[in-house]
Scaffold this motif. Structure first.
Motif, short mmCIF file in Angstrom:
data_model
loop_
_atom_site.label_atom_id
_atom_site.label_comp_id
_atom_site.label_asym_id
_atom_site.label_seq_id
_atom_site.Cartn_x
_atom_site.Cartn_y
_atom_site.Cartn_z
N GLU A 11 6.39 -6.03 0.15
CA GLU A 11 4.96 -6.25 0.00
C GLU A 11 4.16 -5.37 0.95
O GLU A 11 3.15 -4.77 0.56
CB GLU A 11 4.63 -7.72 0.26
CG GLU A 11 5.15 -8.67 -0.81
CD GLU A 11 4.79 -10.10 -0.53
OE1 GLU A 11 4.91 -10.95 -1.44
OE2 GLU A 11 4.36 -10.39 0.62
N GLY A 12 4.62 -5.28 2.20
CA GLY A 12 3.92 -4.43 3.16
C GLY A 12 3.96 -2.97 2.77
O GLY A 12 2.96 -2.25 2.90
N PHE A 13 5.13 -2.52 2.29
CA PHE A 13 5.25 -1.12 1.88
C PHE A 13 4.34 -0.80 0.70
O PHE A 13 3.62 0.21 0.72
CB PHE A 13 6.71 -0.83 1.50
CG PHE A 13 6.90 0.50 0.82
CD1 PHE A 13 6.86 1.68 1.55
CD2 PHE A 13 7.09 0.57 -0.56
CE1 PHE A 13 7.03 2.91 0.93
CE2 PHE A 13 7.26 1.79 -1.18
CZ PHE A 13 7.23 2.96 -0.44
N LEU A 14 4.35 -1.66 -0.32
CA LEU A 14 3.52 -1.40 -1.49
C LEU A 14 2.03 -1.49 -1.15
O LEU A 14 1.22 -0.71 -1.67
CB LEU A 14 3.85 -2.40 -2.60
CG LEU A 14 5.21 -2.20 -3.29
CD1 LEU A 14 5.42 -3.26 -4.37
CD2 LEU A 14 5.31 -0.81 -3.89
N GLY A 15 1.66 -2.44 -0.28
CA GLY A 15 0.26 -2.55 0.12
C GLY A 15 -0.22 -1.30 0.83
O GLY A 15 -1.29 -0.76 0.52
N ALA A 16 0.57 -0.82 1.79
CA ALA A 16 0.20 0.41 2.51
C ALA A 16 0.18 1.61 1.58
O ALA A 16 -0.69 2.48 1.68
CB ALA A 16 1.18 0.64 3.65
N LEU A 17 1.15 1.67 0.65
CA LEU A 17 1.21 2.79 -0.29
C LEU A 17 -0.04 2.84 -1.17
O LEU A 17 -0.62 3.91 -1.38
CB LEU A 17 2.46 2.67 -1.16
CG LEU A 17 2.67 3.76 -2.22
CD1 LEU A 17 2.88 5.11 -1.55
CD2 LEU A 17 3.87 3.40 -3.11
N CYS A 18 -0.46 1.68 -1.66
CA CYS A 18 -1.66 1.63 -2.52
C CYS A 18 -2.89 2.11 -1.77
O CYS A 18 -3.70 2.89 -2.30
CB CYS A 18 -1.88 0.21 -3.02
SG CYS A 18 -0.66 -0.37 -4.22
N VAL A 19 -3.06 1.66 -0.53
CA VAL A 19 -4.23 2.04 0.25
C VAL A 19 -4.23 3.55 0.53
O VAL A 19 -5.26 4.23 0.39
CB VAL A 19 -4.28 1.25 1.57
CG1 VAL A 19 -5.38 1.77 2.48
CG2 VAL A 19 -4.50 -0.23 1.29
N LEU A 20 -3.09 4.09 0.90
CA LEU A 20 -3.01 5.52 1.20
C LEU A 20 -3.29 6.36 -0.04
O LEU A 20 -4.02 7.36 0.01
CB LEU A 20 -1.63 5.86 1.77
CG LEU A 20 -1.34 5.33 3.17
CD1 LEU A 20 0.10 5.66 3.58
CD2 LEU A 20 -2.32 5.93 4.18
N VAL A 21 -2.72 5.96 -1.16
CA VAL A 21 -2.93 6.71 -2.39
C VAL A 21 -4.39 6.66 -2.81
O VAL A 21 -4.98 7.68 -3.20
CB VAL A 21 -2.02 6.15 -3.52
CG1 VAL A 21 -2.43 6.73 -4.86
CG2 VAL A 21 -0.57 6.50 -3.23
N TYR A 22 -5.01 5.49 -2.69
CA TYR A 22 -6.41 5.38 -3.09
C TYR A 22 -7.33 6.13 -2.14
O TYR A 22 -8.32 6.73 -2.57
CB TYR A 22 -6.81 3.90 -3.14
CG TYR A 22 -8.16 3.66 -3.77
CD1 TYR A 22 -8.39 3.99 -5.10
CD2 TYR A 22 -9.22 3.11 -3.04
CE1 TYR A 22 -9.62 3.76 -5.69
CE2 TYR A 22 -10.44 2.89 -3.62
CZ TYR A 22 -10.64 3.22 -4.94
OH TYR A 22 -11.87 3.00 -5.52
N ALA A 23 -7.02 6.12 -0.85
CA ALA A 23 -7.82 6.89 0.11
C ALA A 23 -7.77 8.38 -0.22
O ALA A 23 -8.79 9.07 -0.19
CB ALA A 23 -7.32 6.63 1.53
N GLY A 24 -6.57 8.88 -0.53
CA GLY A 24 -6.47 10.28 -0.93
C GLY A 24 -7.23 10.57 -2.21
O GLY A 24 -7.87 11.63 -2.34
#
Length: 378
Positions: A175-188
């Motif tokens: 859950e932590g990995f997917l949450g961080a991944l989503c935020v980073l991808v959306y920020a980019g």
């Protein structure tokens, strides 16, 4: 006197929401467990109506900002405002009621179905009915889908096949990995959308990159010259309209959760109620844009909102759930994965044409009606 009258007429819905919230503060006895199901339903409808009126005010301010800031910044303001409403409402329902492990899944799936099928279909059908055929920026629309498809499948389908936890759940590390991944991808994505690739999300007549005949395209929409004062006033009005919606979300969430528990209603119905309120600003904005022959704005609203739900709402709720030891089931069950696959496939076929017609809208509306039917007859 006239100035005060004009102010009240423009901000009547916002003032009503603030007054309703104040009533809940002064009357804490309005607990659904005390007043019963009948009064709970009546009060919930009243609160929903007040919040919906405030939503219309949010749309008006967002439209003003869109005209002053241009695309895609104007649409982004509306998208982030609705995301704030969605997150607050979902968190309040999750934290004030009993354990509801499927709330996030049901709400995200309902949001995707409403946006990718309901609102997209309605916008295409309405715009096609009035203007026969409309253009949008093909490369920008596909850019949204490039992220919506993998993120939605990873979050809503992959948990069914994960072996780190039982059932349709994910391990805390996942859950932590997917949450961080989503935020980073959306920020980019936001950096590219508002920076070097901003032209991909602008109207086709401005970019001239699609290679289509402009005779059927949208009418030129230019930014309205406005100083910092006008932008600040619209932004302040939007903020004052969003805040009472967020504050009332706690009370409406308690009513909705109580009603679902008492009536033993399908869990997916709760997700549909949440997404229906949250997406009211986008729905109205997208429909108005399509009818005004501004299909690019409608596409930016619908697809941008779907992406923000996946990339912002989900990580926020995942983090809150982990901090409160709240178990979440993310994997779709039954026929829902098939509906998701079909929606993504039909959306791809719609977007690659680069033009919007009423026939495409009918296909999306068909999937949306099927989604509504299978909520009650799974």
């Amino acid at each position: 006197m006239r100035i005060a009258s004009d102010f009240l007429s423009r901000h009547a819905y916002t003032l009503t929401c603030w007054l309703v919230w104040l009533a809940f503060i002064l009357a804490p006895s309005l607990d659904p467990h005390r007043i019963g199901l009948g009064w709970t339903a009546a009060i919930a409808l009243g609160v929903f109506a007040a919040m919906l009126g405030c939503v219309f005010t949010v749309v008006r301010h967002a439209d003003h900002l869109a005209d002053m800031l241009g695309e895609p910044l104007g649409t982004l303001v509306l998208t982030l405002s609705a995301t704030a409403i969605e997150v607050s409402l979902m968190l309040m329902i999750m934290l004030t009621g009993q354990q509801n492990p499927t709330l996030l899944r049901d709400t995200v799936f309902a949001t995707l179905m409403v946006l990718l099928n309901g609102l997209v279909g309605l916008s295409l059908a309405a715009g096609g009915w009035r203007h026969l055929e409309q253009e949008f920026n093909l490369r920008g629309a596909l850019s949204f889908l490039h992220l919506i498809a993998p993120l939605s499948l990873v979050l809503l389908v992959m948990p069914n096949y994960s072996r780190s936890s039982a059932g349709h759940t994910l391990a805390p590390q996942q859950e932590g990995f997917l949450g961080a991944l989503c935020v980073l991808v959306y920020a980019g994505f936001l950096l590219l959308q508002t920076g070097r690739h901003r032209s991909l999300f602008d109207h086709p007549f401005n970019t001239q990159q699609n290679g289509f005949d402009d005779n059927l395209g949208e009418k030129p929409v230019h930014k309205i010259p406005a100083g910092p004062g006008a932008i600040a006033r619209s932004a302040a009005g939007l903020l004052l309209s969003v805040v009472p919606i967020v504050l009332l979300a706690e009370h409406l969430g308690g009513f909705v959760d109580f009603g679902l528990e008492t009536l033993h209603a399908p869990g997916a119905l709760g997700g549909l109620v949440v997404s229906g309120l949250v997406l009211a600003p986008e729905g109205l904005g997208a429909l108005r844009a399509a009818l005004a022959n501004r299909m690019q704005r409608a596409v930016n609203i619908c697809l941008g909102s779907a992406l923000s739900t996946i990339a912002l709402t989900v990580p926020t709720v995942l983090i809150a759930a982990s901090l409160s030891n709240h178990t979440l089931e993310l994997g779709l069950e039954g026929i829902d994965p098939t509906l998701l696959y079909a929606s993504l496939l039909v959306l791809l076929i719609t977007l690659v044409s680069g033009r919007a017609t009423i026939l495409q809208g009918q296909a999306h509306l068909m999937l949306f009606v099927a989604y509504l039917f299978f909520i009650f007859y799974p």
